[in-house]
Design a protein around this motif. Structure first.
Motif: not given
Lengths: 307, 365, 450
Positions: B44-45, B48, B52, B159-161, B173, B255, B259-261, B265-266, B271, C101-102, C107, C130-131, C138, C152, C156
């Motif tokens: 995962x890292x 990302x 970047x 926004x989720x899902x 996924x 991204x 992330x699926x969300x 704030x990201x 950043x 931070x999401x 991570x 949420x993320x 899983x 929310x 889910x």
């Protein structure tokens, strides 16, 4: 009408603080074309030092004004030293390096200062002791508090003193000479390294005062408080024409007033489609418009003296 | 340096082929090696980190090639991410496939790039920096507030899902088994990102030595002279903004899928600053240096996250300073030190190197 | 010469990922050292419990507070020498920083999954919870948040996702109903900090107030870093509201309250749980804070668990700030479920967690089918003198005077030991007379929200 006066008073106070911090940015920029992004953190350190001193002295029974003065007196030298150390360690070795290199060290310094502050003063927002009781005065239906008056007076005094120093003293002439051309200034017998260091020190001292004023005005100090304030002040400096002292003052005041009036009236003007949530957008749009039509800022000049 | 090397390699095709094959094998095995030795976290890292690289390469076009200081680059990342999220989530009930959205995201981001570029053509240096910074903040603030009066972005709630990438019925996924191999979602994304990043690097390498790349370089070195040589600085600058934004948009889309969300704030100023730090730290204008910078700045904080605490316990027997604080302090000191020791970046471009050597004590700017 | 050099350089870059991770020896032994959960030497076993909150950044103080709560529960459990499946259990808290931070949140979630934690307490923010939730889902690891209030999170459909704190759409209406019932305002100004939490809460308050027939002014917003509220407040002052609600955290709420009073605003101020601490008195100034109304999810800590407060104070030498009792409870819930299932295997103890009835520091806890806390009470506090005093308990749109509630609680607890729901219902019955007006407002309002 009283609402309008009140908004102008709010804006002026905020703008005065921006202006004082912006002076630190603009002096440094004027002299070595460096954006000192860590300047906001110096403001924070100033507030934190003052916080510690006031907490220590408050129970001592001294008159409140004396306590605040001592606190400011402690914060100024610490911040000055910090400004000097920053210049010495993080910026001086990079003169002549690509322009963006010092920007990265500035970010590094900013991270370091924030986390040191977090280690020392903790993570919680610190309630800044209200040793000076806030008193409100009536001005045409609006309220102005004694703290606001002090901020306006102190800021004006500092800006005047700085302007006098830059334009009326021998040291000021050395600063201006260094800003115009460091090589020639060096040939004229000016110790440019010392002048540059002194610029940082003066800017840091003013930042310390700004820090104490801000913390006292809002009643709060936090290790993250420097960055947002620094950002706004930087905008103010650019708005007025970066590198230009009167420009920074004008930019600061203007930005403060624009923000206050924006938050106050934008909702009514747009039928509540846009509200105070767009306060920052409003400030940035004014900034962008000014720069698009006058790319060197309000008072900036392409060629000419910078100090 | 690399370019000369590549040119010489062309005369030694065998050496080049072996080199590429080795690297390819290493990269292909990497996610499984990581999962087995250190856990899925590191895949995962790594993902990302690749994102970047995308961002840093995109910004490198604007800052490194064309010399336009951009402090609001993350806005394009945000635009790409929101384009993906809006077109593939229950928010609007749209579920477009991945291959359709990515170009849309890239195109929308490119349009935003031109929107930013057009009014700022006349601005230089630090004035441009502050305008781009303002632009980045404006985009974020709008994303944060466009839930009223009409709900477009769902505001701060995000926004989720969001749909994960799905290619040929294979969903990215979930975990699949291929024979004896356990292929987790992050591993699948790793390969997808790797493929994309190879394409992006290829485009960048080709760009740098093309007419366009040289025109950018000319503008960076001296805009007036460049115009005198017949370069359309307007077109070239806009192209730089658009291309840079385009890569940012693609990265944003990926991204959102991973992330699926997403929420505003990201996409904060920090950043933007981080990506710029990657470009400058690695070596502005040098593609390989920029990649190095991106890898370093994404891995080092994570490595510190895993090492600071155990190390302290080993050395002192207990925790003296909290790991998060140390992590950030080391990071800050590293930024300062690297820049002081290597002001042109860890791996400066050839041009920059020559400049540094020639300047030697001359005035800044 | 040159090509070979460059080839090496290129290979180094390409393989950098490998090298960078290759240096990564230390984490492995660390993870291993804590992880021999599966095949332990017979008498003891180690169970890892993760905790995630921002430990750096603007709300790091709340993050540390959360972590302290969880750590306290872990230490108490270790001191109690709990045994599961015949083995004495040593609980280990793995505390992580998600920096609010999401991206980091996801991570860190993966890191905890890799470290094979048996359960997770956190994250603090909804924005990181949420993320992170699909990753935990899983892996089948139960997660209990002590502070994420965004609806929310539990909508889910993840079976292992819980929270012990009230949702925005429970807390918002509660504070609005109380405000409408007691202050009886004609117009109310609603301000928020444009974060998921603040705006979410403010939206619910506005909805409920409007349904109760109260005029609500156009929404004003700041940011989570705003310290200068004067422009917004001056505008609000011009509209003369009788009450002002603010959805946001303590660091911004303090200055807001202080500046409001400085401008001479006489209206009643009401805050959500993010700014519902004794500290508000210092942040805003004593005079300014007097009469502040604010809400907290759950029943007030001082009412239910002096034991927790004393233990916290003894260990950390400070008072808990905000959500520490909730993370304390969340951790205890995980441990309790493990005890009941006699296993620390997530798959085995999850069913126990779903049907748990537990008396925690924040009152009786049980979960509904979504993983939300059942019948979450909301406590309304008023700033009186030097501290916040609970004035009422809100439950299902009903207002119960605090003293009545205490009385009901006391009789109920003495009557039936573990019945978690009963006391509250009877309290609601008794409290109905006490706050009739508010109830009317409540009935009118509860129809619309959700």
């Amino acid at each position: 009408m009283d609402i309008f006066i009140q908004q102008v008073i709010n804006g002026l106070t905020l703008g005065a603080v921006y202006a004082v911090v912006a002076l630190g940015y603009t002096m440094v920029y004027g002299i070595i074309q460096l954006i000192n992004f860590a300047h906001g953190e110096v403001v924070m350190i100033g507030a934190m030092i003052a916080f510690s001193v006031i907490v220590a002295l408050a129970p001592g029974g001294l008159p409140p004004l004396v306590v605040v003065l001592i606190a400011t007196g402690c914060a100024i030298p610490v911040c000055m030293f910090l400004g000097y150390a920053m210049e010495r360690v993080a910026y001086r070795p990079l003169r002549g390096a690509p322009r963006l290199a010092p920007l990265i060290t500035a970010i590094g310094v900013s991270i370091i200062l924030q986390h040191f502050a977090m280690m020392i003063w903790g993570r919680s927002p610190l309630p800044f002791p209200q040793v000076i009781t806030t008193v409100g005065y009536d001005v045409g239906g609006a309220t102005i508090t004694n703290v606001q008056i002090v901020i306006l007076v102190v800021s004006t005094a500092m800006m005047t003193a700085l302007a006098l120093m830059v334009y009326r003293t021998k040291f000021g002439a050395a600063m201006r000479a260094t800003a115009q051309n460091p090589q020639i200034a060096g040939l004229m017998g000016i110790d440019t390294d010392r002048v540059i260091a002194a610029t940082f020190v003066i800017g840091a001292g003013m930042a310390a005062v700004a820090g104490v004023m801000v913390a006292n005005y809002y009643g709060i100090a936090h290790y993250t408080m420097g960055a947002p304030l620094g950002l706004k002040a930087f905008c103010a400096a650019v708005l007025g024409g970066i590198g230009n002292l009167p420009g920074a003052m004008l930019g600061g005041i203007l930005l403060g007033v624009v923000e206050a009036l924006g938050a106050g009236y934008i909702g009514d003007l747009t039928g509540n489609w846009f509200g105070s949530n767009y306060q920052d957008v409003f400030a940035f749009i004014v900034l962008i418009l000014v720069l698009v039509f006058r790319p060197q800022g309000l008072l900036g000049e392409r060629v000419g003296e910078r100090a | 340096m690399i370019d000369e090397a590549l040119a010489r390699w062309k005369r030694h095709p065998a050496a080049l082929a072996v080199g590429i094959a080795l690297v390819a094998v290493a990269l292909a095995v990497l996610p499984f090696a990581l999962t087995a030795n250190f856990g899925t976290t590191w895949v995962r890292i790594t993902n990302f980190a690749i994102l970047y690289i995308f961002l840093a390469l995109g910004l490198n076009i604007v800052v490194g090639f064309a010399g336009l200081l951009d402090l609001g680059y993350i806005a394009f990342y945000a635009v790409g991410a929101y384009a993906y999220a809006l077109l593939a989530s229950p928010h609007f009930g749209l579920h477009l496939p991945f291959w359709a959205i990515l170009p849309i995201g890239a195109a929308v981001a490119a349009i935003f790039g031109i929107l930013l570029g057009a009014p700022t053509l006349k601005l230089r240096g630090d004035y441009l920096a502050i305008v781009t910074l303002g632009f980045g903040e404006i985009v974020r603030i709008f994303l944060n507030n466009l839930d009223q009066p009409v709900n477009i972005t769902n505001g701060p709630r995000g926004i989720a899902r969001i749909d994960p990438v799905r290619i040929d019925g294979v969903s990215f996924g979930v975990t699949d088994r291929l024979g004896g191999l356990v292929v987790t979602g992050p591993i699948k994304y790793y390969y997808l990102l790797l493929a994309l990043v190879v394409v992006v690097i290829f485009i960048n390498v080709r760009l740098q030595n093309s007419r366009i790349g040289r025109a950018w370089e000319a503008i960076r070195e001296d805009e007036v002279a460049a115009r005198a040589m017949g370069i359309s600085t307007v077109h070239m600058k806009l192209l730089a903004f658009a291309m840079g934004a385009c890569f940012g948009g693609i990265a944003g889309g990926m991204f959102a899928a991973i992330q699926t969300f997403i929420s505003p704030e990201s996409f904060v100023l920090v950043e933007s600053v981080m990506v710029l730090a990657m470009v400058v730290l690695g070596g502005m204008g040098n593609i390989w240096g920029v990649i190095l910078g991106a890898l370093l700045l994404s891995f080092v904080p994570e490595i510190l996250r895993f090492t600071v605490e155990p190390l302290q316990r080993q050395l002192f027997g207990r925790m003296l300073v909290e790991p998060e604080v140390i992590r950030m302090l080391i990071f800050g000191f590293a930024l300062v030190l690297i820049m002081i020791l290597r002001p042109g970046g860890l791996w400066p471009s050839a041009v920059r190197k020559r400049e540094l050597a020639a300047r030697d004590g001359a005035a800044p700017r | 010469m040159q090509p070979r050099l460059s080839a090496i350089a290129l290979a180094t870059v390409a393989a950098f990922g490998l090298v960078a991770c290759g240096k990564e020896e230390p984490p492995k032994p660390a993870a291993k050292a804590e992880a021999p959960a599966a095949p332990p030497p017979p008498p003891t076993m180690t169970v890892n419990i993760g905790h995630v909150a921002p430990l750096t950044g603007g709300i790091a103080h709340l993050g540390k507070d959360n972590e302290n709560g969880a750590r306290l529960a872990i230490e108490q459990a270790n001191a109690a020498k709990i045994s599961i499946d015949g083995k004495e259990v040593k609980f280990v808290l793995i505390a992580e920083d998600d920096q609010a931070d999401p991206k980091v949140g996801a991570t860190v979630a993966q890191k905890l999954v890799d470290a094979k934690v048996a359960g997770v307490v956190g994250h603090l923010n909804s924005g990181t919870s949420i993320p992170a939730s699909p990753i935990y889902n899983q892996a089948g690891i139960p997660v209990i948040s002590g502070s994420a209030t965004n609806p929310k999170l539990t909508e889910q459909g993840f079976k292992q996702q819980f929270r012990v704190v009230g949702r925005d759409d429970q807390q918002g209406p509660a504070v609005a109903i109380y405000l409408a019932g007691t202050a009886k305002p004609k117009t109310v100004a609603v301000i928020d900090d444009a974060t998921a939490y603040g705006a979410g809460l403010a939206d619910e308050v506005e909805k409920t107030l409007k349904a109760a027939g109260v005029k609500v002014l156009a929404r004003e917003k700041g940011t989570d870093k705003t310290t200068d509220w004067k422009a917004v407040l001056t505008k609000v002052k011009g509209r003369n509201p009788d009450a002002i609600f603010y959805g946001g955290m303590d660091a911004t709420g303090g200055p807001l309250l202080k500046q409001g009073r400085e401008l001479g605003i006489k209206a009643v101020f009401a805050f959500g749980d993010g700014a519902c601490t004794d500290e508000m008195r210092k942040l805003a100034g004593e005079k300014a804070a007097e009469g502040l109304i604010c809400s907290q999810a759950g029943i007030p800590a001082q009412a239910s668990s002096k034991k927790f407060l004393d233990a916290y104070k003894a260990k950390y030498n400070v008072d808990p700030i905000l959500y520490a009792p909730f993370t304390y409870d969340a951790t205890n819930l995980l441990i309790e479920a493990m005890k009941k299932a006699n296993s620390a295997d997530p798959a085995k103890y999850l069913p126990e967690l779903q049907k748990i009835h537990f008396n925690g520091a924040t009152g009786p806890i049980a979960f509904d089918e979504k993983g939300d806390r059942k019948d979450a009470e909301i406590t309304i506090f008023t700033m009186k003198g030097d501290k916040l005093e609970p004035t009422a308990i809100m439950k299902g749109g009903k207002t119960i005077a605090y003293n009545d509630f205490l009385q009901m609680l006391a009789t109920a607890v003495s009557a039936a030991g573990d019945a978690a729901k009963a006391p509250v219902d009877s309290a609601a019955q008794a409290g109905r007379d006490a706050a009739k007006a508010a109830v009317e407002a409540g009935k009118a309002a509860t129809g619309t929200p959700k």
